[in-house]
Motif scaffolding. Structure first.
Motif, PDB file in Angstrom:
ATOM      1  N   LEU A  78      -1.300   2.822 -11.622  1.00  0.00           N
ATOM      2  CA  LEU A  78      -2.172   3.977 -11.783  1.00  0.00           C
ATOM      3  C   LEU A  78      -1.744   5.124 -10.880  1.00  0.00           C
ATOM      4  CD1 LEU A  78      -5.730   2.407 -12.149  1.00  0.00           C
ATOM      5  CD2 LEU A  78      -4.599   3.931 -13.781  1.00  0.00           C
ATOM      6  N   THR A  79      -1.324   4.794  -9.663  1.00  0.00           N
ATOM      7  CA  THR A  79      -0.901   5.827  -8.725  1.00  0.00           C
ATOM      8  C   THR A  79       0.334   6.563  -9.227  1.00  0.00           C
ATOM      9  OG1 THR A  79      -1.806   4.562  -6.863  1.00  0.00           O
ATOM     10  CG2 THR A  79      -0.198   6.276  -6.342  1.00  0.00           C
ATOM     11  N   VAL A  80       1.329   5.812  -9.700  1.00  0.00           N
ATOM     12  CA  VAL A  80       2.547   6.474 -10.178  1.00  0.00           C
ATOM     13  C   VAL A  80       2.280   7.208 -11.488  1.00  0.00           C
ATOM     14  CG1 VAL A  80       3.555   4.573 -11.529  1.00  0.00           C
ATOM     15  CG2 VAL A  80       5.049   6.178 -10.346  1.00  0.00           C
ATOM     16  N   ALA A  81       1.405   6.676 -12.340  1.00  0.00           N
ATOM     17  CA  ALA A  81       1.053   7.377 -13.580  1.00  0.00           C
ATOM     18  C   ALA A  81       0.358   8.697 -13.267  1.00  0.00           C
ATOM     19  CB  ALA A  81       0.158   6.496 -14.449  1.00  0.00           C
ATOM     20  N   LEU A  82      -0.502   8.688 -12.264  1.00  0.00           N
ATOM     21  CA  LEU A  82      -1.193   9.906 -11.845  1.00  0.00           C
ATOM     22  C   LEU A  82      -0.186  10.960 -11.397  1.00  0.00           C
ATOM     23  CD1 LEU A  82      -4.144  10.944 -11.379  1.00  0.00           C
ATOM     24  CD2 LEU A  82      -3.891  10.185  -9.012  1.00  0.00           C
ATOM     25  N   ASN A  98       0.843  -1.186   0.000  1.00  0.00           N
ATOM     26  CA  ASN A  98       0.000   0.000   0.000  1.00  0.00           C
ATOM     27  C   ASN A  98       0.880   1.238   0.000  1.00  0.00           C
ATOM     28  OD1 ASN A  98      -2.434  -1.501   0.178  1.00  0.00           O
ATOM     29  ND2 ASN A  98      -2.007  -1.862   2.328  1.00  0.00           N
ATOM     30  N   VAL A  99       1.276   1.656  -1.181  1.00  0.00           N
ATOM     31  CA  VAL A  99       2.173   2.793  -1.312  1.00  0.00           C
ATOM     32  C   VAL A  99       1.350   4.039  -1.611  1.00  0.00           C
ATOM     33  CG1 VAL A  99       4.079   3.770  -2.642  1.00  0.00           C
ATOM     34  CG2 VAL A  99       4.045   1.336  -2.100  1.00  0.00           C
ATOM     35  N   PRO A 100       1.527   5.100  -0.827  1.00  0.00           N
ATOM     36  CA  PRO A 100       0.747   6.313  -1.077  1.00  0.00           C
ATOM     37  C   PRO A 100       1.243   7.060  -2.305  1.00  0.00           C
ATOM     38  CG  PRO A 100       2.306   6.679   0.702  1.00  0.00           C
ATOM     39  CD  PRO A 100       2.386   5.223   0.347  1.00  0.00           C
ATOM     40  N   TYR A 101       0.522   8.074  -2.670  1.00  0.00           N
ATOM     41  CA  TYR A 101       0.868   8.955  -3.788  1.00  0.00           C
ATOM     42  C   TYR A 101       2.264   9.532  -3.569  1.00  0.00           C
ATOM     43  CZ  TYR A 101       0.010  13.010  -6.894  1.00  0.00           C
ATOM     44  OH  TYR A 101       0.046  13.968  -7.871  1.00  0.00           O
ATOM     45  N   PRO A 102       3.193   9.346  -4.530  1.00  0.00           N
ATOM     46  CA  PRO A 102       4.562   9.836  -4.339  1.00  0.00           C
ATOM     47  C   PRO A 102       4.608  11.338  -4.083  1.00  0.00           C
ATOM     48  CG  PRO A 102       4.475   8.316  -6.189  1.00  0.00           C
ATOM     49  CD  PRO A 102       3.049   8.602  -5.799  1.00  0.00           C
ATOM     50  N   ALA A 156      -6.229   5.091  -2.598  1.00  0.00           N
ATOM     51  CA  ALA A 156      -6.778   5.657  -3.834  1.00  0.00           C
ATOM     52  C   ALA A 156      -7.344   7.048  -3.579  1.00  0.00           C
ATOM     53  CB  ALA A 156      -7.856   4.729  -4.389  1.00  0.00           C
ATOM     54  N   LEU A 157      -8.073   7.211  -2.489  1.00  0.00           N
ATOM     55  CA  LEU A 157      -8.652   8.513  -2.153  1.00  0.00           C
ATOM     56  C   LEU A 157      -7.561   9.515  -1.783  1.00  0.00           C
ATOM     57  CD1 LEU A 157     -11.737   7.273  -0.126  1.00  0.00           C
ATOM     58  CD2 LEU A 157     -11.770   8.355  -2.379  1.00  0.00           C
ATOM     59  N   GLN A 158      -6.525   9.047  -1.099  1.00  0.00           N
ATOM     60  CA  GLN A 158      -5.395   9.914  -0.773  1.00  0.00           C
ATOM     61  C   GLN A 158      -4.719  10.408  -2.045  1.00  0.00           C
ATOM     62  OE1 GLN A 158      -2.290   8.045   1.483  1.00  0.00           O
ATOM     63  NE2 GLN A 158      -0.905   9.780   1.325  1.00  0.00           N
ATOM     64  N   ALA A 159      -4.543   9.506  -3.018  1.00  0.00           N
ATOM     65  CA  ALA A 159      -3.933   9.892  -4.291  1.00  0.00           C
ATOM     66  C   ALA A 159      -4.786  10.938  -5.007  1.00  0.00           C
ATOM     67  CB  ALA A 159      -3.742   8.657  -5.171  1.00  0.00           C
ATOM     68  N   ALA A 160      -6.103  10.743  -4.991  1.00  0.00           N
ATOM     69  CA  ALA A 160      -7.006  11.698  -5.639  1.00  0.00           C
ATOM     70  C   ALA A 160      -6.909  13.070  -4.997  1.00  0.00           C
ATOM     71  CB  ALA A 160      -8.440  11.170  -5.569  1.00  0.00           C
ATOM     72  N   PHE A 161      -6.868  13.098  -3.674  1.00  0.00           N
ATOM     73  CA  PHE A 161      -6.804  14.376  -2.949  1.00  0.00           C
ATOM     74  C   PHE A 161      -5.489  15.088  -3.251  1.00  0.00           C
ATOM     75  CE2 PHE A 161      -6.082  17.125   0.692  1.00  0.00           C
ATOM     76  CZ  PHE A 161      -7.332  17.685   0.906  1.00  0.00           C
ATOM     77  N   LEU A 194     -13.888   9.201  -6.278  1.00  0.00           N
ATOM     78  CA  LEU A 194     -12.788   9.308  -7.229  1.00  0.00           C
ATOM     79  C   LEU A 194     -13.247   9.955  -8.537  1.00  0.00           C
ATOM     80  CD1 LEU A 194     -11.208   5.766  -6.677  1.00  0.00           C
ATOM     81  CD2 LEU A 194     -10.207   7.949  -5.982  1.00  0.00           C
ATOM     82  N   ALA A 195     -14.412   9.550  -9.013  1.00  0.00           N
ATOM     83  CA  ALA A 195     -14.943  10.122 -10.259  1.00  0.00           C
ATOM     84  C   ALA A 195     -15.268  11.600 -10.083  1.00  0.00           C
ATOM     85  CB  ALA A 195     -16.180   9.347 -10.696  1.00  0.00           C
TER      86      ALA A 195
END
Length: 455
Positions: free
Chosen positions: A241-245, A94-98, A132-137, A280-281
């Motif tokens: 998806l997280t790293v692409a974002l 579970n890696v958070p948004y970089p 996923a929600l953390q990455a979106a925020f 997310l959407a």
């Protein structure tokens, strides 16, 4: 109060440092590393960096390569990267948004490298809604990146970046025609990312070329993510998806970032996290801002799918109406290159699924004609939509028609390798199962069970 000292977790690295005379001279090792790595730009590692590496933090793959070179010279023998104790470490599930572009590049290299070395591409990880929600925020509200220009080992040209876009188009076409289920294709893609793209990320480029490079890398990584999702490898899909974002953020491409976030929402819907998918959407729609009509149509369709899955009829229908109006306004080839795939047939398939989820079979089947009006480059989508139509007819009690569509499904599904298609086939089998005493239903069930084992 005495400070707490964290225990060493990488004993292999500690032993190598000790053997090379750096056991009590971590700052000296860091200086040697900075000097040896100057071809990658200005590194500023220090004794604290070494402290955290000893306690489990994993540097990027290219940093490990330079570490091995420094230790090899000091020890007078070759030191393999595997000896450092990092190469075998598992990427956290579970890696958070970089936090930075550099972190995103380092993380991307690790997961790409791991994919090239794994006999089985499946991870033990599952989809994590909180991350996923953390990455979106973070994607939506973090400050824009600083200039990404850098000086490294090799110059990167605009023409080379354009070749990456062509490569992304090639793998996207393969995915749509054959599905993401082939581990060989995904391994090949990861190998290209490691051998061709990673060196470019550490090269020399201006800010403009660098942002274009980040965008192209995000597209390739996002495509690998979608293929992993289609194959049922949800841990790898979310990681990519997280790293692409994050790379899309570095590219300052909010539209493609919104598209990736919508893909993350699509994965969440598929796995039953409907409420989180809706969030997310919504973040994707908010982040896209005044987007081209085709992009808005795609985003609102994803939001509607999330609302339909959660049973929110009124909000689902409102989102579908917004998507349809946006699609009516869209002109061919006027949006970004990646949104050109989204057609009235894709919208119709999503609308059919929404109505089916809301147990509105008759309304769902109104979208049937458009849902199968797909080009020859979309065999997987045709199989998914055909399965959905057959299941909807079966749920409505129209078994003759359901069997007609089911026979078409058996033909379409053999052309693709897709975990999602398999699941749609199984759903149809489950609905038809109680009626297997009917001869044509029983005949179809035999064919579908064979299809489900090979799709």
């Amino acid at each position: 109060m005495q400070a707490v000292v964290r225990p060493v977790t990488n004993g292999a690295f500690e032993a190598l440092l000790g053997a090379a005379g750096y056991g009590n001279a971590r700052a000296a090792f860091a200086r040697q590393l900075n000097h040896a790595g100057r071809v990658h730009g200005t590194w500023r590692y220090d004794a604290a960096s070494v402290y955290w590496w000893l306690r489990g933090r994993q540097p990027a793959e290219y940093v490990q390569t330079i570490m091995a070179e420094v230790l090899s010279r000091r020890l007078g023998r070759p030191v393999a990267i595997a000896e450092l104790g990092f190469a075998t470490a598992q990427v956290a599930e579970n890696v958070p948004y970089p936090a930075s572009t550099a972190d995103a590049i380092g993380y991307a290299e690790r997961i790409w490298t791991r994919l090239t070395k794994q006999a089985s591409l499946r991870t033990s990880g599952t989809f994590d809604s909180a991350n996923a929600l953390q990455a979106a925020f973070a994607w939506r509200y973090d400050w824009p990146d600083k200039p990404v220009s850098r000086t490294g080992r090799q110059p990167v040209t605009t023409a080379e970046v354009q070749s990456l876009y062509a490569l992304a188009d090639h793998f996207t076409d393969l995915d749509r025609r054959h599905g993401g289920g082939s581990s060989r294709v995904r391994t090949l893609m990861a190998d290209i990312l490691v051998r061709q793209v990673a060196p470019m990320l550490h090269g020399t480029y201006t800010d403009a070329v660098g942002r274009d490079l980040m965008r192209a890398t995000a597209m390739l990584t996002g495509q690998l993510a979608f293929m992993s999702y289609d194959a049922g490898d949800h841990g790898n899909a979310q990681h990519h998806l997280t790293v692409a974002l994050r790379l899309a953020k570095a590219a300052d491409d909010r539209l493609f970032g919104a598209h990736l976030l919508a893909n993350l929402a699509t994965q969440a819907i598929y796995l039953g996290h409907a409420q989180d998918a809706a969030r997310l959407a919504e973040a994707a729609i908010d982040g896209a801002g005044r987007a081209p009509a085709a992009v808005l149509a795609r985003l609102y369709t994803t939001a509607a799918s999330a609302y339909g899955r959660s049973g929110d009829k009124q909000v689902c229908q409102a989102a579908l109406a917004k998507a349809e109006r946006a699609l009516d306004r869209a002109s061919p080839n006027t949006g970004p290159r990646w949104v050109n795939y989204f057609s009235p047939a894709h919208f119709a398939g999503a609308a059919l699924k929404c109505m089916s989820d809301l147990r509105l079979s008759r309304q769902a089947l109104r979208h049937q004609p458009n849902a199968v009006a797909l080009g020859e480059q979309n065999p997987r989508t045709l199989a998914l939509h055909t399965a959905l139509i057959a299941t909807t007819y079966a749920q409505a009690g129209e078994f003759d028609t359901a069997c007609d569509w089911g026979r078409q499904l058996a033909q379409h599904a053999t052309a693709v390798r897709s975990a999602r298609v398999k699941d749609r086939v199984r759903e149809l089998v489950d609905v038809l199962g109680p009626h297997q005493a009917v001869p044509q239903v029983n005949e179809l069930l035999l064919a579908l069970r064979t299809t489900a084992s090979t799709a």
